[in-house]
Scaffold this motif. Structure first.
Motif, PDB file in Angstrom:
ATOM      1  N   ILE A  19      11.713  38.085  96.093  1.00 25.46           N
ATOM      2  CA  ILE A  19      13.006  37.754  96.557  1.00 25.46           C
ATOM      3  C   ILE A  19      13.984  37.808  95.206  1.00 25.46           C
ATOM      4  O   ILE A  19      14.974  38.233  95.177  1.00 25.46           O
ATOM      5  CB  ILE A  19      13.167  36.480  97.253  1.00 25.46           C
ATOM      6  CG1 ILE A  19      12.796  36.880  98.839  1.00 25.46           C
ATOM      7  CG2 ILE A  19      14.819  36.209  97.307  1.00 25.46           C
ATOM      8  CD1 ILE A  19      12.547  35.513  99.453  1.00 25.46           C
ATOM      9  N   VAL A  20      13.590  37.073  94.009  1.00 29.08           N
ATOM     10  CA  VAL A  20      14.208  37.170  92.914  1.00 29.08           C
ATOM     11  C   VAL A  20      14.365  38.456  92.330  1.00 29.08           C
ATOM     12  O   VAL A  20      15.385  38.852  91.905  1.00 29.08           O
ATOM     13  CB  VAL A  20      13.583  35.974  91.822  1.00 29.08           C
ATOM     14  CG1 VAL A  20      14.204  36.297  90.473  1.00 29.08           C
ATOM     15  CG2 VAL A  20      13.573  34.730  92.210  1.00 29.08           C
ATOM     16  N   ILE A  21      13.137  39.237  92.275  1.00 27.33           N
ATOM     17  CA  ILE A  21      13.215  40.587  91.873  1.00 27.33           C
ATOM     18  C   ILE A  21      14.272  41.432  92.722  1.00 27.33           C
ATOM     19  O   ILE A  21      15.153  42.170  92.192  1.00 27.33           O
ATOM     20  CB  ILE A  21      11.939  41.281  91.761  1.00 27.33           C
ATOM     21  CG1 ILE A  21      11.167  40.364  90.613  1.00 27.33           C
ATOM     22  CG2 ILE A  21      11.990  42.874  91.364  1.00 27.33           C
ATOM     23  CD1 ILE A  21       9.662  41.032  90.617  1.00 27.33           C
ATOM     24  N   PHE A  22      14.378  41.153  94.024  1.00 31.77           N
ATOM     25  CA  PHE A  22      15.226  41.997  94.852  1.00 31.77           C
ATOM     26  C   PHE A  22      16.449  41.631  94.491  1.00 31.77           C
ATOM     27  O   PHE A  22      17.264  42.595  94.509  1.00 31.77           O
ATOM     28  CB  PHE A  22      14.715  41.499  96.305  1.00 31.77           C
ATOM     29  CG  PHE A  22      15.739  41.887  97.435  1.00 31.77           C
ATOM     30  CD1 PHE A  22      16.184  43.291  97.556  1.00 31.77           C
ATOM     31  CD2 PHE A  22      16.632  41.093  97.803  1.00 31.77           C
ATOM     32  CE1 PHE A  22      17.050  43.576  98.529  1.00 31.77           C
ATOM     33  CE2 PHE A  22      17.660  41.336  99.014  1.00 31.77           C
ATOM     34  CZ  PHE A  22      17.822  42.746  99.027  1.00 31.77           C
ATOM     35  N   LEU A  23      16.788  40.384  94.379  1.00 32.05           N
ATOM     36  CA  LEU A  23      18.299  40.255  94.287  1.00 32.05           C
ATOM     37  C   LEU A  23      18.804  40.789  92.775  1.00 32.05           C
ATOM     38  O   LEU A  23      19.880  41.156  92.687  1.00 32.05           O
ATOM     39  CB  LEU A  23      18.543  38.413  94.380  1.00 32.05           C
ATOM     40  CG  LEU A  23      18.237  37.720  95.534  1.00 32.05           C
ATOM     41  CD1 LEU A  23      18.345  36.398  95.376  1.00 32.05           C
ATOM     42  CD2 LEU A  23      19.353  38.345  96.409  1.00 32.05           C
ATOM     43  N   ILE A  24      18.016  40.520  91.720  1.00 40.67           N
ATOM     44  CA  ILE A  24      18.006  41.185  90.455  1.00 40.67           C
ATOM     45  C   ILE A  24      18.373  42.739  90.486  1.00 40.67           C
ATOM     46  O   ILE A  24      19.401  43.282  90.227  1.00 40.67           O
ATOM     47  CB  ILE A  24      17.504  40.814  89.588  1.00 40.67           C
ATOM     48  CG1 ILE A  24      17.079  39.213  89.147  1.00 40.67           C
ATOM     49  CG2 ILE A  24      17.377  41.783  88.271  1.00 40.67           C
ATOM     50  CD1 ILE A  24      15.991  39.035  88.157  1.00 40.67           C
ATOM     51  N   ALA A  25      17.588  43.415  91.397  1.00 40.21           N
ATOM     52  CA  ALA A  25      17.756  44.824  91.679  1.00 40.21           C
ATOM     53  C   ALA A  25      18.930  45.234  92.280  1.00 40.21           C
ATOM     54  O   ALA A  25      19.446  46.144  92.204  1.00 40.21           O
ATOM     55  CB  ALA A  25      16.280  45.449  92.145  1.00 40.21           C
ATOM     56  N   ALA A  26      19.110  44.269  93.328  1.00 36.25           N
ATOM     57  CA  ALA A  26      20.426  44.677  94.246  1.00 36.25           C
ATOM     58  C   ALA A  26      21.678  44.334  93.320  1.00 36.25           C
ATOM     59  O   ALA A  26      22.708  45.181  93.495  1.00 36.25           O
ATOM     60  CB  ALA A  26      20.406  43.822  95.636  1.00 36.25           C
ATOM     61  N   LEU A  27      21.656  43.428  92.470  1.00 35.47           N
ATOM     62  CA  LEU A  27      22.871  43.180  91.732  1.00 35.47           C
ATOM     63  C   LEU A  27      23.076  44.137  90.612  1.00 35.47           C
ATOM     64  O   LEU A  27      24.203  44.225  90.322  1.00 35.47           O
ATOM     65  CB  LEU A  27      22.990  41.757  91.275  1.00 35.47           C
ATOM     66  CG  LEU A  27      23.032  40.919  92.390  1.00 35.47           C
ATOM     67  CD1 LEU A  27      22.900  39.337  91.833  1.00 35.47           C
ATOM     68  CD2 LEU A  27      24.256  40.946  93.327  1.00 35.47           C
ATOM     69  N   GLY A  29      22.564  47.301  90.701  1.00 35.35           N
ATOM     70  CA  GLY A  29      23.029  48.755  91.224  1.00 35.35           C
ATOM     71  C   GLY A  29      21.958  49.681  91.052  1.00 35.35           C
ATOM     72  O   GLY A  29      20.803  49.581  90.989  1.00 35.35           O
ATOM     73  N   LYS A  30      22.418  50.899  90.613  1.00 36.70           N
ATOM     74  CA  LYS A  30      21.547  52.224  90.575  1.00 36.70           C
ATOM     75  C   LYS A  30      20.332  52.179  89.610  1.00 36.70           C
ATOM     76  O   LYS A  30      19.555  52.792  89.670  1.00 36.70           O
ATOM     77  CB  LYS A  30      22.417  53.602  90.399  1.00 36.70           C
ATOM     78  CG  LYS A  30      23.369  53.685  91.666  1.00 36.70           C
ATOM     79  CD  LYS A  30      23.556  55.105  91.795  1.00 36.70           C
ATOM     80  CE  LYS A  30      24.323  55.581  92.948  1.00 36.70           C
ATOM     81  NZ  LYS A  30      24.851  56.896  92.832  1.00 36.70           N
ATOM     82  N   GLN A  31      20.680  51.581  88.454  1.00 37.97           N
ATOM     83  CA  GLN A  31      19.924  51.561  87.366  1.00 37.97           C
ATOM     84  C   GLN A  31      18.383  50.676  87.388  1.00 37.97           C
ATOM     85  O   GLN A  31      18.002  50.310  86.403  1.00 37.97           O
ATOM     86  CB  GLN A  31      20.517  51.184  86.001  1.00 37.97           C
ATOM     87  CG  GLN A  31      21.208  49.709  85.756  1.00 37.97           C
ATOM     88  CD  GLN A  31      22.583  49.571  86.280  1.00 37.97           C
ATOM     89  OE1 GLN A  31      22.923  50.601  87.230  1.00 37.97           O
ATOM     90  NE2 GLN A  31      23.132  48.646  85.964  1.00 37.97           N
ATOM     91  N   SER A  32      18.178  50.207  88.493  1.00 38.25           N
ATOM     92  CA  SER A  32      17.085  49.479  88.944  1.00 38.25           C
ATOM     93  C   SER A  32      15.787  50.079  89.421  1.00 38.25           C
ATOM     94  O   SER A  32      15.137  49.659  90.069  1.00 38.25           O
ATOM     95  CB  SER A  32      17.504  48.326  89.911  1.00 38.25           C
ATOM     96  OG  SER A  32      17.727  48.942  91.120  1.00 38.25           O
ATOM     97  N   LYS A  33      15.439  51.340  88.995  1.00 44.62           N
ATOM     98  CA  LYS A  33      14.445  52.131  89.484  1.00 44.62           C
ATOM     99  C   LYS A  33      12.932  51.181  89.111  1.00 44.62           C
ATOM    100  O   LYS A  33      12.302  50.992  89.957  1.00 44.62           O
ATOM    101  CB  LYS A  33      14.314  53.541  88.701  1.00 44.62           C
ATOM    102  CG  LYS A  33      13.239  54.388  89.272  1.00 44.62           C
ATOM    103  CD  LYS A  33      13.238  55.699  88.776  1.00 44.62           C
ATOM    104  CE  LYS A  33      12.517  56.707  89.535  1.00 44.62           C
ATOM    105  NZ  LYS A  33      12.410  57.956  89.040  1.00 44.62           N
ATOM    106  N   GLY A  34      12.885  50.764  87.816  1.00 47.73           N
ATOM    107  CA  GLY A  34      12.009  50.095  87.343  1.00 47.73           C
ATOM    108  C   GLY A  34      11.593  48.768  88.173  1.00 47.73           C
ATOM    109  O   GLY A  34      10.594  48.415  88.606  1.00 47.73           O
ATOM    110  N   LEU A  35      12.682  48.256  88.408  1.00 51.04           N
ATOM    111  CA  LEU A  35      12.704  46.840  89.219  1.00 51.04           C
ATOM    112  C   LEU A  35      12.294  46.931  90.736  1.00 51.04           C
ATOM    113  O   LEU A  35      11.422  46.438  91.407  1.00 51.04           O
ATOM    114  CB  LEU A  35      13.999  46.161  89.200  1.00 51.04           C
ATOM    115  CG  LEU A  35      14.251  45.455  87.884  1.00 51.04           C
ATOM    116  CD1 LEU A  35      15.839  45.038  88.056  1.00 51.04           C
ATOM    117  CD2 LEU A  35      13.484  44.408  87.693  1.00 51.04           C
TER     118      LEU A  35
END
Length: 123
Positions: A19-27, A29-35
């Motif tokens: 859930i923490v990784i999801f929230l970081i990736a969602a916040l 934006g688009k540059q979260s491919k690795g996450l």
């Protein structure tokens, strides 16, 4: 496979980190491919540990509630994925955020209420 079901700590750790990784990736934006790829790895770990607990949960005679919790967990993972994918495509995500929150609350309520839960808030 006994280490997966001795206690619920491994499962709780995987979904909290997920859930923490999801929230970081969602916040982010688009540059979260690795996450997003790391989050998909955690989806697998969550499903494996949750499946092991689901199988052990059959010993408590509440298989239907554990089944609902398992389905709720799958729906939470589905909504997390839908939010990230739709966000990358610049499509609206409001409905999926709401469904994510609803399914997460239902799943956590069942997780804490059932006998294998780490704490019994609802005794």
């Amino acid at each position: 496979m006994d280490f997966l079901t001795n206690q619920t700590h491994l499962h709780i750790t995987t979904w909290v980190v997920g859930i923490v990784i999801f929230l970081i990736a969602a916040l982010s934006g688009k540059q979260s491919k690795g996450l997003h790829m790391l989050l998909r790895l955690f989806y697998i770990l969550i499903i494996i540990t949750g499946g092991a607990l689901f199988i052990k949960g059959m010993d408590y005679g509440q298989g239907m509630l554990y089944g609902f919790k398992f389905l709720g967990g799958i729906f939470v993972i589905g909504m997390m994925e839908m939010v990230l994918v739709r966000q990358k495509k610049n499509k609206p995500t409001t409905m999926f955020w709401i469904l994510f929150a609803v399914f997460l609350l239902i799943t956590m309520f069942l997780g804490f209420k059932l006998p294998m839960g780490p704490m019994n808030f609802f005794a």
